[in-house]
Design an enzyme around this catalytic site. Structure first.
Site, PDB file in Angstrom:
ATOM      1  N   GLU A 179       0.831  -1.208   0.000  1.00 14.95           N
ATOM      2  CA  GLU A 179       0.000   0.000   0.000  1.00 14.95           C
ATOM      3  C   GLU A 179       0.866   1.259   0.000  1.00 14.95           C
ATOM      4  OE1 GLU A 179      -3.628   2.265   2.390  1.00 14.95           O
ATOM      5  OE2 GLU A 179      -2.649   0.536   3.307  1.00 14.95           O
ATOM      6  N   LYS A 239      -2.736  -2.024  -2.834  1.00 16.36           N
ATOM      7  CA  LYS A 239      -3.787  -1.131  -2.362  1.00 16.36           C
ATOM      8  C   LYS A 239      -3.341   0.284  -2.704  1.00 16.36           C
ATOM      9  CE  LYS A 239      -6.647   0.177   1.606  1.00 16.36           C
ATOM     10  NZ  LYS A 239      -7.160  -0.224   2.936  1.00 16.36           N
TER      11      LYS A 239
END
Length: 296
Positions: A176, A213
């Site tokens: 992420e 993400k």
């Protein structure tokens, strides 16, 4: 690794619920839920209250595998129980939802326009516990705030360095590298980030599988090259401070990109709501996020 969970993450429709607020973000999450700081006297009470909130969400009849693929848990949530089962076991055995664990320890100070992850000296120990708790994958977050090539490349390098350790331990890591939605020339930062992630993917052992993400990009479908990699199981999107309505609108323009929302998921929920009102609000939220996730 659970092969049924892997196939679900690869192929099923739905989105990932992020229930992983850490110690730093928990007071704000509780305040949004209607519980102010003067309602708890210490950290233990705070974490119990946020677990009660997460438990209420997980137990809701609106929280089902038909629309939710997986849920990301905070470490303390992993070690707490729902209906007599550890949270991950409740999610998978009772709900059919894949359990994922947040493993990072927060962000370092801003340098070169980015915030890298703080050191994780206890990572191997945490991964051993995660295996005992039947966790499928992990999630770790860095933040990009400026268009700085050196900083963005450092974010990608750190994320993949730790992702390899996580893969070796038998988990699927969610990488992420959030691009702050207020970044000047956000599209420019995304262009550098995409190339850095593609370069890291080229050097990843073919046996390892990862997920990403990402902040919803300025240009729809901008991250399709990442999705097309044989090493990528799924790409998901964070809401990043957008309202649920705005996040859904932007997400729906991106093919194959699905949601992994936290604050946008719980928007409108309150500790004072009756169960009927709570479940109705959550159902509407989940449906809108599901619709945006499958629209592309």
């Amino acid at each position: 690794m659970n092969s049924l969970q892997l196939e679900r993450m690869k192929n099923d429709k739905g989105f990932i619920a992020a229930l992983d607020q850490s110690g730093g973000s928990t007071p704000k999450a509780l305040a949004n839920y209607g519980i102010q700081k003067d309602s708890y006297k210490d950290e233990a009470e705070m974490f119990q209250l946020v677990h009660d909130m997460r438990k209420r969400i997980m137990q809701s009849p609106a929280f089902t595998k038909e629309r939710i693929l997986a849920a990301i848990l905070f470490e303390k949530t992993m070690d707490m129980k729902v209906d007599g089962k550890y949270s991950a076991d409740y999610l998978w055995e009772t709900k059919g939802i894949v359990p994922i664990l947040k493993v990072d320890k927060g962000l370092a100070e801003l340098a070169n326009g980015v915030q890298l992850m703080k050191p994780m000296p206890q990572l191997n120990e945490l991964l051993k516990r995660a295996k005992e708790r039947n966790i499928f994958g992990t999630k770790m977050r860095s933040v990009i705030k400026e268009v700085n090539e050196a900083g963005i490349k450092a974010v990608a390098a750190q994320q993949f360095e730790i992702a390899k350790i996580i893969c070796e331990a038998g988990f699927v890591p969610i990488i992420e590298p959030e691009v702050d939605i207020h970044t000047k020339n956000k599209a420019g930062a995304e262009a550098i980030l995409k190339q850095a992630l593609l370069d890291e993917l080229k050097n990843l052992d073919s046996q390892y599988k990862v997920m990403f993400k990402l902040t919803i990009p300025e240009e729809p479908n901008f991250y399709e090259a990442l999705m097309d990699s044989p090493s990528t199981i799924r790409c998901v999107a964070l809401s990043g401070g957008y309202s649920r309505e705005m996040a859904n609108e932007k997400l729906s323009k991106n093919h194959q990109l699905i949601a992994s929302f936290s604050r946008a998921l719980t928007e409108g929920l309150s500790v004072d709501q009756t169960d009927d009102a709570f479940n109705t609000m959550l159902d509407q939220s989940i449906q809108s996020i599901f619709d945006a996730s499958v629209a592309g």
